[in-house]
Scaffold this motif. Structure first.
Motif, mmCIF file in Angstrom:
data_model
loop_
_atom_site.group_PDB
_atom_site.id
_atom_site.type_symbol
_atom_site.label_atom_id
_atom_site.label_comp_id
_atom_site.label_asym_id
_atom_site.label_seq_id
_atom_site.Cartn_x
_atom_site.Cartn_y
_atom_site.Cartn_z
ATOM 1 N N SER A 22 41.692 41.261 51.330
ATOM 2 C CA SER A 22 42.534 41.788 50.261
ATOM 3 C C SER A 22 42.375 43.301 50.141
ATOM 4 O O SER A 22 43.357 44.032 49.998
ATOM 5 N N LYS A 76 46.735 40.640 56.262
ATOM 6 C CA LYS A 76 46.665 39.200 56.464
ATOM 7 C C LYS A 76 45.970 38.997 57.800
ATOM 8 O O LYS A 76 45.947 39.891 58.647
ATOM 9 N N GLU A 77 45.430 37.809 57.978
ATOM 10 C CA GLU A 77 44.753 37.534 59.240
ATOM 11 C C GLU A 77 45.748 37.701 60.379
ATOM 12 O O GLU A 77 46.849 37.147 60.348
#
Length: 107
Positions: A96, A101-102
């Motif tokens: 975060s 995002k992954e």
């Protein structure tokens, strides 16, 4: 038993924000260099240099899979490092804070 000098050298590596972030991410799963480059917005040579330092002190391990090298955390035999990492923000908090995002793995 490790010497105080060895322990101090390993603890010094945690003083760098990028390396500390990498170690927090490695607590969750293994990563390849290309994914860490995307997540941390650091050049591939920069990520590789950080990983080289961590590997030289036995903090990370590497495993080859074809042309890719994946890195994993190796602190089970270093309780003082494990204790520090256990006090760090968790994986979700770090992701975060990175605003990421992954990544869909390229490797």
């Amino acid at each position: 038993m490790e010497s105080i000098e060895q322990m101090a050298d390993r603890i010094k590596l945690l003083g760098d924000k990028t390396r500390l972030t990498m170690l927090i991410l490695l607590k969750e799963k293994e990563w390849c260099v290309c994914d860490l480059v995307d997540l941390l917005d650091v050049s591939q040579p920069g990520i590789s240099q950080h990983l080289r330092k961590l590997k030289s002190q036995g903090i990370v391990s590497e495993a080859r899979r074809g042309q890719w090298v994946h890195y994993s955390l190796n602190v089970e035999d270093k309780p003082y490092l494990k204790a520090v990492l256990d006090q760090m923000p968790d994986y979700e908090a770090v992701m975060s804070s990175l605003g990421k995002k992954e990544p869909s793995s390229q490797c």
